[in-house]
Enzyme design. Sequence first.
Site, PDB file in Angstrom:
ATOM      1  N   ARG A  69       0.854  -1.183   0.000  1.00 30.25           N
ATOM      2  CA  ARG A  69       0.000   0.000   0.000  1.00 30.25           C
ATOM      3  C   ARG A  69       0.892   1.235   0.000  1.00 30.25           C
ATOM      4  O   ARG A  69       1.708   1.405   0.905  1.00 30.25           O
ATOM      5  CB  ARG A  69      -0.904   0.004   1.240  1.00 30.25           C
ATOM      6  N   HIS A 113      -3.297  10.841   0.448  1.00 34.11           N
ATOM      7  CA  HIS A 113      -2.765  10.674   1.805  1.00 34.11           C
ATOM      8  C   HIS A 113      -2.227  12.036   2.253  1.00 34.11           C
ATOM      9  O   HIS A 113      -1.044  12.197   2.497  1.00 34.11           O
ATOM     10  CB  HIS A 113      -1.691   9.583   1.813  1.00 34.11           C
ATOM     11  N   GLU A 158      -7.631   8.080   5.990  1.00 30.40           N
ATOM     12  CA  GLU A 158      -7.980   8.676   7.279  1.00 30.40           C
ATOM     13  C   GLU A 158      -8.558  10.088   7.164  1.00 30.40           C
ATOM     14  O   GLU A 158      -7.970  11.056   7.664  1.00 30.40           O
ATOM     15  CB  GLU A 158      -6.750   8.719   8.199  1.00 30.40           C
ATOM     16  N   ASN A 280      -7.386   1.523   9.690  1.00 33.53           N
ATOM     17  CA  ASN A 280      -6.096   1.761  10.338  1.00 33.53           C
ATOM     18  C   ASN A 280      -6.318   1.746  11.836  1.00 33.53           C
ATOM     19  O   ASN A 280      -7.165   2.492  12.357  1.00 33.53           O
ATOM     20  CB  ASN A 280      -5.515   3.133   9.948  1.00 33.53           C
ATOM     21  N   TYR A 282      -4.350   1.952  15.617  1.00 34.38           N
ATOM     22  CA  TYR A 282      -3.156   2.162  16.444  1.00 34.38           C
ATOM     23  C   TYR A 282      -3.436   1.927  17.930  1.00 34.38           C
ATOM     24  O   TYR A 282      -2.684   1.249  18.599  1.00 34.38           O
ATOM     25  CB  TYR A 282      -2.557   3.556  16.195  1.00 34.38           C
ATOM     26  N   GLU A 341      -3.320  -0.187   7.990  1.00 32.63           N
ATOM     27  CA  GLU A 341      -2.151   0.254   8.770  1.00 32.63           C
ATOM     28  C   GLU A 341      -2.258  -0.283  10.179  1.00 32.63           C
ATOM     29  O   GLU A 341      -3.329  -0.238  10.799  1.00 32.63           O
ATOM     30  CB  GLU A 341      -2.074   1.794   8.902  1.00 32.63           C
TER      31      GLU A 341
HETATM   32  C1  FCB Z   1      -1.393   7.289  10.473  1.00 38.38           C
HETATM   33  C2  FCB Z   1      -1.034   7.836   9.110  1.00 38.38           C
HETATM   34  C3  FCB Z   1       0.319   7.401   8.615  1.00 38.38           C
HETATM   35  C4  FCB Z   1       1.357   7.347   9.720  1.00 38.38           C
HETATM   36  C5  FCB Z   1       0.827   6.617  10.932  1.00 38.38           C
HETATM   37  C6  FCB Z   1       1.818   6.509  12.063  1.00 38.38           C
HETATM   38  O1  FCB Z   1      -2.354   8.106  11.054  1.00 38.38           O
HETATM   39  O2  FCB Z   1      -1.990   7.437   8.146  1.00 38.38           O
HETATM   40  O3  FCB Z   1       0.686   8.259   7.570  1.00 38.38           O
HETATM   41  O4  FCB Z   1       1.806   8.606  10.006  1.00 38.38           O
HETATM   42  O5  FCB Z   1      -0.345   7.239  11.386  1.00 38.38           O
END
Ligand code: FCB
Length: 428
Positions: A69, A113, A158, A280, A282, A341
């Site tokens: 990607r 992006h 995002e 995505n 985290y 992600e």
């Molecule tokens: C996400 C972004 C990516 C990167 C990660 C750590 O929010 O999409 O570009 O910066 O965080």
Amino acid sequence: MFLWGTATAAYQIEGAVAEDGRGVSIWDTFSHEPGRTRDGHTGDVACDHYHRWPEDIALMSGLGVNAYRFSIAWPRVQPTGTGEANPKGLDFYERLVDGLLDAGITPAPTLFHWDLPQALQDRGGWMNRDTSQFFAEYAAIVADRLSDRVKMWITLNEPFIHMAYGYGLGVHAPGQALLLDALPVAHHQLLGHGLAVQALRASGAEQVLITNNCTPVWPGSDSEADRAAADAYDTLHNRLFNDPVLLGTYPDLSAYGVEMDVRDGDLDVISAPLDGLGVNYYNPTRIGAPTDDGLPFTDLGITGYPTTAFGWPVVPDGLRELLVGLRDRYGAALPPIHITENGCSAKDTLDDQDRIAFLDGHLAALDQARADGVDVRGYFVWSLLDNFEWAEGYHQRFGLVQVDFDTQRRTPRASYAWLRSRLSPDAS
Ligand code: FCB
């Protein structure tokens, strides 16, 4: 075939910002303004991927992934965001796509992006409804060149983070701090997504996705006020971007006193069926009652978990919670999911045991969610290489591969070897 891949983004890795007719993006402008990024870092050179892409594809081959990607920089394709295409910009992505296909790696480009052409920002950027239409015209140009070879497309990355950080809080480009007055940016991005879906389909695209940043939202306590605030946060971060795409409706935003200019037919465009939802993940977010900063919630932070080098909490089970939650919320309206992600920043060592533990935990949570019946079709690690981490510049290192930014030397870390053996146990 389950897609195993790595993810990157154009401005974070390409460099070569003035080459082959590339126009200026909002991240060029922003990162060159004093005080915007840590130590004034910019993406001028980044990982020099624009020239070193063959080496980077070789790194992917060595890792054993079957997908990649990446994002396409709009200002390389249309330097001022509208009008004639810049053939040299398209040539670069064509070389990259051909190189990936030769290596047996499925290209999964994202069209936006965050690196909007500056000329469009000068007309209001995503606050201006016209940007949605321009985005669709750009999508058509790219698809026209690449859709004979690219089968999987992602429209936006995002849109929540771009709205909230770029237009709401001003910590990302374009650096505006409009708080809730930034909400039109949500609708215009989503409309742009829907119009781009039409353009991609017209070019024969087989698979079209949007990538949303999603977070499980935890109320700080059981109090009525904390639960109401958590609900508001969930609405703004998750539902505002998933509901219109998957259900064709916006959640009720009337409590925030902001109106979006949603016209007849917009939601039909936005909710055209997708082949997948890019997610995505985290970390979860813990939310309490508002203070008086103009927002209807307070981010309380999460304690009691390990943290990444960025200070983000490491909560692998949050990925399972998120996926099961999406399935429960959207039911039959939820298309297959791709984790587009997931990854962590870690200390700049080659023996990155923290990253291995992070990935191991999250892949176990992914397995759990799949065992619970969630249809997940792909997983992309953020990131292949250390890169320009937006406002943090080169200080946060997310790479399976270390980059020495003085020499551009790439050195695979322990996590790279670990992932390779996890993906193809017999090959290592
Ligand atoms: C996400 C972004 C990516 C990167 C990660 C750590 O929010 O999409 O570009 O910066 O965080």
